[in-house]
Every structure is written in structure tokens, then in C-alpha cells.
Scaffold this active site. Structure first.
Site, PDB file in Angstrom:
ATOM      1  N   TYR A  96       9.796  23.885  51.048  1.00  0.00           N
ATOM      2  CA  TYR A  96      10.894  23.778  51.298  1.00  0.00           C
ATOM      3  C   TYR A  96      10.171  25.530  52.326  1.00  0.00           C
ATOM      4  CZ  TYR A  96      12.169  21.120  47.804  1.00  0.00           C
ATOM      5  OH  TYR A  96      12.437  19.881  46.684  1.00  0.00           O
ATOM      6  N   CYS A  99      11.828  28.961  50.460  1.00  0.00           N
ATOM      7  CA  CYS A  99      11.599  29.203  48.958  1.00  0.00           C
ATOM      8  C   CYS A  99      10.933  30.141  49.228  1.00  0.00           C
ATOM      9  CB  CYS A  99      10.850  27.642  48.800  1.00  0.00           C
ATOM     10  SG  CYS A  99       9.896  27.820  47.068  1.00  0.00           S
ATOM     11  N   PHE A 101       8.731  30.656  46.889  1.00  0.00           N
ATOM     12  CA  PHE A 101       6.859  30.018  46.470  1.00  0.00           C
ATOM     13  C   PHE A 101       6.336  29.750  47.810  1.00  0.00           C
ATOM     14  CE2 PHE A 101       9.357  30.759  42.508  1.00  0.00           C
ATOM     15  CZ  PHE A 101       8.567  31.303  41.717  1.00  0.00           C
ATOM     16  N   CYS A 102       6.799  29.584  48.978  1.00  0.00           N
ATOM     17  CA  CYS A 102       6.275  28.913  50.089  1.00  0.00           C
ATOM     18  C   CYS A 102       5.865  29.651  50.426  1.00  0.00           C
ATOM     19  CB  CYS A 102       7.195  27.484  50.730  1.00  0.00           C
ATOM     20  SG  CYS A 102       7.490  26.006  49.679  1.00  0.00           S
TER      21      CYS A 102
END
Length: 364
Positions: A96, A99, A101-102
Site C-alpha cells: 500500500y 503504509c 512499513f512499505c
């Protein structure tokens, strides 16, 4: 400290058996029960199946296990795996865009100049990752001679970094050093964790080259974990702090995420209202102050103090994995009121600007 394991361990539980929506820190009333089922509103009113999925999909697009976080208004370059020479590491990132974490993984890949292809996942239907029993993002598909799936942002970063430094082992063998383990929290909830995820699996010679003294490695691991365990939990309460900020956050989510027209309209207005109230519960859960900005300011100033006045980055003249993790988390607020306040009321700006510059330079 030593790795828990330097050898592959028996698989205790598959990722598919621990399906989660990436909202581990949300109150039970806000968790998606199972794919295709509705979730309940904080006030106790049941949402419709479609409406609930729309709202939660928009929300958990923002942050995996950190709760619901917002991503940066960043200058994201699209990378194509086709640009890699034949036989090189080929990467596809399922993400995403909103996001954190991305964002961490992209910061790492960009800094190291690694070409990669991006597949944006619809946060509601998630058809793009239907091939995977692991239902969170980021997911990285890597091909270094044979296809391999890597899960969890910190595992992805540690495994790829190990592979870049040491070619003694195949990427598949390196990934096996980070086995998924099913654990049970104090409250009795099953969660999937990965062993050794902050470790680089290097031999003695490689370790001394990357970490001249033991303290360097310990420091990097400590702050990578801090970014995951604390810093990221401050994002949601800050970007959803007021109704106005919540609406601005969801406006960005809808514009940058992969939503249909009706999905986007529903997510923007209903999701913003819902997340304003959820953020209050997150604040209580993490024992934050009434003014959550103060917790954010304290955290980033603590980071700046740890970097110190005599280093450009925690890694010295160049960022290390802790620098990239903290930067990846913080930039998810870029373009929002919380980000602007942070820049004005903390000492983070010089370090943050250096990070932007070095990633742009090395990622070209």
C-alpha cells in the site's frame, strides 16, 4: 547479543493460519473478523459487510501492525525489474503506498539503488496478493535464480542487506534464518513473529567490516526495533488527532491508494470519522499524553540526541539500517499538519533533509 538461530528451524505455523488484517493494536471492536465479514463500530453499532470492509480497508492501508498510519507525500520513483541485468536480483514489491512499513522497504531499496517493480494492492479486496497465505504488506517477491517470497518489512530489509554483503549463501538460505514463529501474547492472542529479524547473517570477517565495533551493531538493532515498537505507534494518534486532520489524512489515502470511486468516497468521510475516535483509543492504549504531539516531539528528539552532533547519520557518514527505518516511518506524515508541526517544534529537520538528499542521490 546473538541470533536466536543461525540454522533453519522447523516451521511451527504457516502465515495463512494466522491471518490478520494488520491491525494488531486496535481494540477488538475494530478488528476484521475474517475475510468478507464485517467489523463493529467503536460505539457498538454493527457495520454492514461492504461498508465495514471499505472503512477498514482504507484504514489498515496505513500501517500494518502499527495500527492505522498515514504515508508520505513523497517523490516515489517507479522502478522496473526489467532494468536489472540478466541474472541479477529481480524484485517486486507488493504494497500500500500509504503504509509506513512499505515506506521503510522502499527507503532501503532506493538508498541501495536496487531496481524494483511496484504492485499497488487494493486494501479492501487485496486480489493482487491472493497468491499468498500471508495477507499483510509489504510482500517482496525476489528472484536471484529462483523465485522467493519475503514477508515482514524488517525481515525483508535484513535478508536483502545480508545478501548484498555476502554472496556465500543463496537468498533462499538466508531467508531461512528468519523463521516464522507462532507465539501467544499475555492476553492470549496468537501472533506471528519472525526470529532474528534485526540481525544480518554475516560471518566474522563480514561482521567486522560492516560493524567495526560491537556497539555499532547493537545500536543499529536497538533503534530499528524502537522504530517498529514505539515510533510507528505515535503516527495514528497524531495524524487523526482532530476531525480536520483525520479528514485530511483520508483525503490523501483515497487519492494515493487503489480505491474505486464509491469506495473512495465512503472511505474518505466515514473512515475519517471512525479513525478520529479510534485514535483516541489508541492514545489510551499506548498511554500517550492528552496532547499526543508531545509524545511525537519527545520521540524524534530522542532519536536526534542518539545520532548526536558529531555524526551526519547514526551510521556515520552514510545512513545505516536504523536511519532508514526511522526515516521510512516519519515520512509517512509528510504533507500533513503533524509533519509540519514536528519540523517546527523538534530538532529533526537537519537530519531529515540529509536523509532525503542522500536517498535521492544514491537512488538515481
Amino acid at each position: 547479543e546473538r541470533p536466536l538461530s543461525a540454522r533453519p528451524q522447523p516451521k511451527m505455523a504457516g502465515a495463512g493460519s494466522l491471518w490478520r488484517v494488520g491491525a494488531l493494536l486496535l481494540p477488538p471492536a475494530w478488528r476484521l473478523r475474517a475475510p468478507g465479514r464485517a467489523f463493529s463500530a467503536a460505539a457498538g453499532r454493527g457495520g454492514s459487510s461492504g461498508g465495514g470492509r471499505l472503512m477498514l480497508g482504507a484504514a489498515f492501508a496505513l500501517g500494518g501492525s502499527a495500527g492505522l498510519c498515514l504515508a508520505a507525500r513523497q517523490r516515489l520513483r517507479e522502478h522496473s525489474a526489467a532494468e536489472l541485468p540478466t541474472g541479477s536480483l529481480q524484485l517486486t514489491l507488493y504494497q500500500y503506498k500509504t503504509c509506513p512499513f512499505c515506506s521503510k522497504v522502499r527507503a532501503f531499496l532506493d538508498y541501495h539503488g536496487l531496481p524494483y517493480e511496484i504492485v499497488e494492492v487494493n486494501p479492501i479486496m487485496r486480489k493482487e496478493i491472493k497468491f499468498s497465505s500471508y495477507r499483510k504488506v509489504p510482500i517482496l517477491l525476489a528472484n536471484a535464480g529462483s523465485p522467493l517470497q519475503l514477508n515482514d518489512s524488517s525481515v525483508i530489509i535484513s535478508a536483502i542487506k545480508t545478501y548484498l554483503i555476502s554472496r556465500r549463501n543463496s537468498l533462499e538460505e538466508i531467508v531461512s534464518f528468519y523463521p516464522p514463529i507462532k507465539t501467544v501474547t499475555e492476553k492470549g492472542k496468537e501472533v506471528l513473529e519472525y526470529e532474528n529479524k534485526y540481525w544480518l547473517m554475516l560471518d566474522e570477517k563480514e561482521t567486522k567490516r560492516v560493524y567495526p565495533v560491537k556497539e555499532v551493531r547493537v545500536e543499529e538493532m536497538k533503534w530499528r526495533k524502537w522504530a517498529d515498537d514505539w515510533l510507528v505507534h505515535l503516527i495514528s494518534p497524531n495524524v487523526y488527532r482532530t476531525p480536520k486532520e483525520a479528514l485530511a489524512s483520508f483525503d490523501y489515502i483515497v487519492r494515493e491508494g487503489k480505491f474505486g470511486t464509491l469506495e473512495g468516497l465512503f472511505a474518505k468521510y466515514v473512515g475519517a470519522a471512525a479513525m478520529f475516535f479510534v485514535s483516541k483509543r489508541l492514545k489510551k492504549r499506548h498511554q500517550l499524553r492528552d496532547d499526543v504531539r508531545e509524545d511525537l516531539y519527545e520521540a524524534v528528539n530522542k532519536w536526534v540526541k542518539a545520532v548526536g552532533k558529531n555524526r551526519l547519520f547514526m551510521g556515520g557518514n552514510q545512513p545505516n539500517l536504523a536511519d532508514l527505518a526511522v526515516y521510512g516511518v516519519l515520512r509517512v506524515m509528510e504533507g500533513l499538519e503533524a509533519f509540519d508541526d514536528m519540523m517546527v517544534h523538534t530538532n529533526i529537520q537537519p537530519w531529515y533533509q540529509r536523509m532525503e538528499e542522500v536517498i535521492q542521490k544514491t537512488g538515481v
